[in-house]
Design a protein around this motif. Structure first.
Motif, PDB file in Angstrom:
ATOM      1  N   LYS A 110       0.847  -1.190   0.000  1.00 54.68           N
ATOM      2  CA  LYS A 110       0.000   0.000   0.000  1.00 54.68           C
ATOM      3  C   LYS A 110       0.882   1.240   0.000  1.00 54.68           C
ATOM      4  O   LYS A 110       1.474   1.600   1.025  1.00 54.68           O
ATOM      5  N   PRO A 111       1.006   1.922  -1.152  1.00 52.86           N
ATOM      6  CA  PRO A 111       1.857   3.125  -1.205  1.00 52.86           C
ATOM      7  C   PRO A 111       1.139   4.353  -0.666  1.00 52.86           C
ATOM      8  O   PRO A 111      -0.058   4.549  -0.897  1.00 52.86           O
ATOM      9  N   ILE A 112       1.864   5.161   0.079  1.00 55.89           N
ATOM     10  CA  ILE A 112       1.361   6.463   0.525  1.00 55.89           C
ATOM     11  C   ILE A 112       2.211   7.504  -0.177  1.00 55.89           C
ATOM     12  O   ILE A 112       3.401   7.657   0.095  1.00 55.89           O
ATOM     13  N   LEU A 113       1.619   8.205  -1.124  1.00 57.72           N
ATOM     14  CA  LEU A 113       2.331   9.147  -1.986  1.00 57.72           C
ATOM     15  C   LEU A 113       2.350  10.531  -1.358  1.00 57.72           C
ATOM     16  O   LEU A 113       1.305  11.064  -0.986  1.00 57.72           O
ATOM     17  N   GLU A 114       3.535  11.104  -1.237  1.00 60.26           N
ATOM     18  CA  GLU A 114       3.687  12.450  -0.684  1.00 60.26           C
ATOM     19  C   GLU A 114       4.511  13.310  -1.642  1.00 60.26           C
ATOM     20  O   GLU A 114       5.293  12.805  -2.441  1.00 60.26           O
ATOM     21  N   ASP A 115       4.340  14.628  -1.540  1.00 60.07           N
ATOM     22  CA  ASP A 115       4.999  15.601  -2.415  1.00 60.07           C
ATOM     23  C   ASP A 115       6.104  16.322  -1.658  1.00 60.07           C
ATOM     24  O   ASP A 115       5.850  17.017  -0.673  1.00 60.07           O
ATOM     25  N   GLY A 116       7.359  16.144  -2.124  1.00 62.36           N
ATOM     26  CA  GLY A 116       8.484  16.852  -1.510  1.00 62.36           C
ATOM     27  C   GLY A 116       8.591  18.302  -1.940  1.00 62.36           C
ATOM     28  O   GLY A 116       9.389  19.065  -1.372  1.00 62.36           O
ATOM     29  N   ALA A 117       7.819  18.689  -2.970  1.00 61.24           N
ATOM     30  CA  ALA A 117       7.688  20.089  -3.398  1.00 61.24           C
ATOM     31  C   ALA A 117       9.022  20.755  -3.750  1.00 61.24           C
ATOM     32  O   ALA A 117       9.161  21.973  -3.626  1.00 61.24           O
ATOM     33  N   SER A 118      10.019  19.957  -4.171  1.00 63.37           N
ATOM     34  CA  SER A 118      11.335  20.489  -4.572  1.00 63.37           C
ATOM     35  C   SER A 118      12.007  21.288  -3.466  1.00 63.37           C
ATOM     36  O   SER A 118      12.790  22.196  -3.715  1.00 63.37           O
ATOM     37  N   ASP A 119      11.709  20.920  -2.204  1.00 64.27           N
ATOM     38  CA  ASP A 119      12.173  21.687  -1.055  1.00 64.27           C
ATOM     39  C   ASP A 119      12.669  20.730   0.032  1.00 64.27           C
ATOM     40  O   ASP A 119      11.891  19.926   0.556  1.00 64.27           O
ATOM     41  N   PRO A 120      13.962  20.796   0.406  1.00 61.01           N
ATOM     42  CA  PRO A 120      14.493  19.884   1.422  1.00 61.01           C
ATOM     43  C   PRO A 120      13.719  19.911   2.740  1.00 61.01           C
ATOM     44  O   PRO A 120      13.509  18.868   3.368  1.00 61.01           O
ATOM     45  N   LYS A 121      13.285  21.084   3.184  1.00 57.38           N
ATOM     46  CA  LYS A 121      12.527  21.182   4.439  1.00 57.38           C
ATOM     47  C   LYS A 121      11.233  20.385   4.347  1.00 57.38           C
ATOM     48  O   LYS A 121      10.832  19.701   5.300  1.00 57.38           O
ATOM     49  N   THR A 122      10.586  20.440   3.182  1.00 59.63           N
ATOM     50  CA  THR A 122       9.350  19.688   2.996  1.00 59.63           C
ATOM     51  C   THR A 122       9.633  18.184   2.987  1.00 59.63           C
ATOM     52  O   THR A 122       8.859  17.397   3.545  1.00 59.63           O
ATOM     53  N   PHE A 123      10.750  17.779   2.390  1.00 56.56           N
ATOM     54  CA  PHE A 123      11.121  16.367   2.418  1.00 56.56           C
ATOM     55  C   PHE A 123      11.286  15.891   3.863  1.00 56.56           C
ATOM     56  O   PHE A 123      10.860  14.794   4.220  1.00 56.56           O
ATOM     57  N   ASN A 124      11.913  16.713   4.703  1.00 54.34           N
ATOM     58  CA  ASN A 124      12.096  16.353   6.103  1.00 54.34           C
ATOM     59  C   ASN A 124      10.749  16.189   6.815  1.00 54.34           C
ATOM     60  O   ASN A 124      10.532  15.233   7.570  1.00 54.34           O
TER      61      ASN A 124
END
Length: 414
Positions: free
Chosen positions: A76-90
């Motif tokens: 079951k994949p949960i897809l998230e958007d990192g938005a091209s931003d390291p802080k968002t990836f964190n």
């Protein structure tokens, strides 16, 4: 006495199996589902590349599920958007690991995004599958690296450029961050070892679009080849300015470590024609398995013109390596998957890939392609077999003297 020993052994084994089952149950959810995170940029400047990585990851998950899942368990994949931003990836990786309790995260494209995720992954003892070619210089027990490292792109490349193309004077150009500078370190060593020289080493900021003065500097340097570690949108501006100033790829070719099918498609084939790239995977690989992969991807994306490329193929193949590890051990805890994936091999669209027991990087086959006007690469050089990953090759690491091993990083060698 022997009977008692055998009984004790069996009880210990049963206890170990029960312990693994209890730990695994924390990662197996309703209806025998294994939750995983899929974290790539769906928005922002890097989304043009990262959307394809997300699509390839989701396609692999869908294929495995349609074939019955992993040991009967559905992913079951949960897809998230990192938005091209390291802080968002964190922030997003924290959500996936802590709140969603995923067994693994598949994600990241830039080294900045990986570095932003790493503290969370390591502190929580989770697992990241990172698919991008990168600069090496990392030894984590919580990351499986399915993209190439410098020795898998440059050890074949520089000798080819010097000895086959006859190029002797290199101008090294890159975007101003860690990957281009680490690649330049390895390249300089190889250039000198092969009897050539580098006459320039210069950098412009990520996303820089004004390349006029840099191209003039290249023209004035006396270089007969450019080693380009330029990334992102800057690739388009750089190659077009190269042509605008009348430099022929036949005279002074650009030899890139980054430019793939996706950038050539955005750039336009005529601007890239005659230039080179070194990667383990190209869409032009002429095998039945790769042709079938391309067809499936184009059908999955509903785009008959969609291109495949190295980081994307590594994202796709990484899911299959992950699934093979679970099938091998039956353990779906992050640490269990990590231990089981060591030494796992898989036939992929790029050929045989094997996860190193020592450094969790992946053996793969180096190739060089020359870009054609139709936007595809013509493979002009190819190794006969996969090459071991050496993430510290810039600092003297060899297959006989590993710096990163199962016991960790031997910093005394750095």
């Amino acid at each position: 006495m022997k009977l008692v020993k055998n009984l004790m052994r069996d009880l210990k084994t049963a206890a170990l199996v029960a312990s693994v089952s209890i730990m695994s149950s924390n990662y197996v959810h309703a209806d025998e589902e294994i939750k995983v995170g899929v974290l790539f940029s769906q928005t922002g400047g890097l989304s043009i590349v990262e959307k394809s990585l997300a699509s390839a990851t989701m396609m692999a998950i869908e294929e495995i599920n349609e074939a019955g899942g992993v040991n009967g368990m559905i992913i079951k994949p949960i897809l998230e958007d990192g938005a091209s931003d390291p802080k968002t990836f964190n922030e997003k990786v924290s959500k996936l690991v802590i709140r969603d309790r995923v067994a693994t995260v598949f994600g990241g494209y830039t080294s900045a995004s990986r570095k932003a995720m790493l503290p969370v992954i390591e502190r929580r003892k989770n697992l990241l599958f990172y698919p991008t070619f990168y600069e090496g210089f990392e030894c984590s027990k919580n990351v499986v690296y399915t993209g190439s490292v410098p020795n898998q792109q440059l050890n074949n490349y520089i000798p080819y450029l010097v000895n086959t193309l006859g190029k002797k004077k290199f101008f090294i150009v890159g975007s101003n961050y860690v990957f281009p500078k680490e690649m330049a370190k390895v390249a300089k060593k190889l250039i000198e070892e092969n009897g050539a020289e580098w006459v320039g080493d210069d950098y412009l900021e990520l996303g820089h679009s004004e390349w006029g003065s840099m191209v003039r500097k290249i023209k004035d340097s006396g270089a007969d080849i450019v080693l380009s570690n330029v990334v992102g949108d800057s690739i388009i501006a750089f190659y077009r300015e190269f042509a605008n100033q009348g430099i022929s790829q036949a005279d002074i070719p650009i030899a890139s470590t980054v430019t793939s099918e996706i950038e050539v498609a955005a750039l336009g084939g005529r601007f890239a024609a005659g230039s080179y790239t070194s990667f383990p995977y190209f869409q032009a690989i002429d095998t039945a398995e790769n042709k079938a992969f391309i067809e499936r991807y184009q059908a999955y994306t509903k785009d008959a013109n969609a291109v495949t490329h190295h980081a994307m193929e590594s994202a796709y193949s990484g899911v299959y390596l992950w699934a093979a590890a679970i099938e091998k051990s039956g353990d779906v805890t992050p640490e269990g998957i990590r231990d089981a994936v060591k030494g796992v091999s898989q036939e992929t669209p790029s050929g045989l890939m094997t996860v190193s027991r020592d450094n969790l990087h992946t053996s793969m086959t180096p190739r060089i392609a020359q870009w054609q006007e139709d936007g595809q690469g013509l493979i002009v050089d190819e190794y006969d077999s996969p090459v071991l990953p050496l993430p510290y090759s810039a600092y003297g690491e060899t297959a006989e003297s590993l710096y990163c091993s199962e016991s960790g990083l031997d910093s005394s060698k750095l």
